[in-house]
Design a protein around this motif. Sequence first.
Motif, PDB file in Angstrom:
ATOM      1  N   ALA A  38       0.843  -1.199   0.000  1.00 56.85           N
ATOM      2  CA  ALA A  38       0.000   0.000   0.000  1.00 56.85           C
ATOM      3  C   ALA A  38       0.874   1.243   0.000  1.00 56.85           C
ATOM      4  O   ALA A  38       1.874   1.315   0.716  1.00 56.85           O
ATOM      5  N   ARG A  39       0.495   2.213  -0.803  1.00 57.76           N
ATOM      6  CA  ARG A  39       1.243   3.482  -0.823  1.00 57.76           C
ATOM      7  C   ARG A  39       1.175   4.187   0.524  1.00 57.76           C
ATOM      8  O   ARG A  39       2.103   4.899   0.906  1.00 57.76           O
ATOM      9  N   ASP A  40       0.066   3.971   1.264  1.00 56.11           N
ATOM     10  CA  ASP A  40      -0.064   4.595   2.588  1.00 56.11           C
ATOM     11  C   ASP A  40       0.553   3.730   3.695  1.00 56.11           C
ATOM     12  O   ASP A  40       0.390   4.007   4.869  1.00 56.11           O
ATOM     13  N   LYS A  41       1.247   2.654   3.298  1.00 53.92           N
ATOM     14  CA  LYS A  41       1.955   1.756   4.215  1.00 53.92           C
ATOM     15  C   LYS A  41       1.026   0.942   5.124  1.00 53.92           C
ATOM     16  O   LYS A  41       1.468   0.384   6.131  1.00 53.92           O
ATOM     17  N   SER A  42      -0.239   0.824   4.777  1.00 53.61           N
ATOM     18  CA  SER A  42      -1.177   0.067   5.612  1.00 53.61           C
ATOM     19  C   SER A  42      -1.043  -1.445   5.437  1.00 53.61           C
ATOM     20  O   SER A  42      -1.507  -2.198   6.284  1.00 53.61           O
ATOM     21  N   LYS A  87      -5.649  -0.376  -7.289  1.00 56.11           N
ATOM     22  CA  LYS A  87      -6.349   0.445  -6.285  1.00 56.11           C
ATOM     23  C   LYS A  87      -7.482  -0.363  -5.678  1.00 56.11           C
ATOM     24  O   LYS A  87      -8.258  -1.005  -6.395  1.00 56.11           O
ATOM     25  N   VAL A  97      -7.263   2.863  -1.443  1.00 54.97           N
ATOM     26  CA  VAL A  97      -5.859   2.576  -1.164  1.00 54.97           C
ATOM     27  C   VAL A  97      -5.179   2.178  -2.472  1.00 54.97           C
ATOM     28  O   VAL A  97      -5.553   1.184  -3.092  1.00 54.97           O
ATOM     29  N   ASP A  98      -4.204   2.964  -2.872  1.00 47.34           N
ATOM     30  CA  ASP A  98      -3.391   2.615  -4.036  1.00 47.34           C
ATOM     31  C   ASP A  98      -2.322   1.630  -3.590  1.00 47.34           C
ATOM     32  O   ASP A  98      -1.754   1.763  -2.503  1.00 47.34           O
ATOM     33  N   PHE A  99      -2.058   0.634  -4.440  1.00 47.61           N
ATOM     34  CA  PHE A  99      -1.018  -0.328  -4.115  1.00 47.61           C
ATOM     35  C   PHE A  99      -0.120  -0.562  -5.330  1.00 47.61           C
ATOM     36  O   PHE A  99      -0.466  -0.205  -6.458  1.00 47.61           O
ATOM     37  N   ASP A 133     -10.908  -0.032  -3.437  1.00 46.98           N
ATOM     38  CA  ASP A 133     -11.950   0.873  -2.954  1.00 46.98           C
ATOM     39  C   ASP A 133     -12.761   0.106  -1.918  1.00 46.98           C
ATOM     40  O   ASP A 133     -13.506  -0.815  -2.268  1.00 46.98           O
TER      41      ASP A 133
END
Length: 106
Positions: free
Chosen positions: A63-67, A101, A88-90, A103
């Motif tokens: 995940a780009r947001d590191k989740s 992505k 979440v973009d990955f 959703d």
Amino acid sequence: MRLLMKSLPLLFVLLWTGSGFAVAADYQVTIAGMKFSAPPAELHVGDVIVWRNDDIFRHTATARDKSFDIDLPPKSEGRMIISRAGAVDFYCRFHPAMTGKLDVRP
């Protein structure tokens, strides 16, 4: 006690029919030919994604947001439970052009 006894049949019917209760689902995202397959459109918090790497190369689902960061050696799979709603973009850390992505709805 009487109220409890009267409520049990209603509770049983609600649980049995699924009314008012969301049931988590399992979905698969496959990597083949250096591409992620399209993620499911109807994702919800609590659903499970099985990331499957059918390639001969090592990949990640990151995940780009590191989740999340799922390491996927060749011919392997990894599972994750979706923990929050939103977009979440990955991507693959080893092959940054591989993207997708999720959703996720509540």
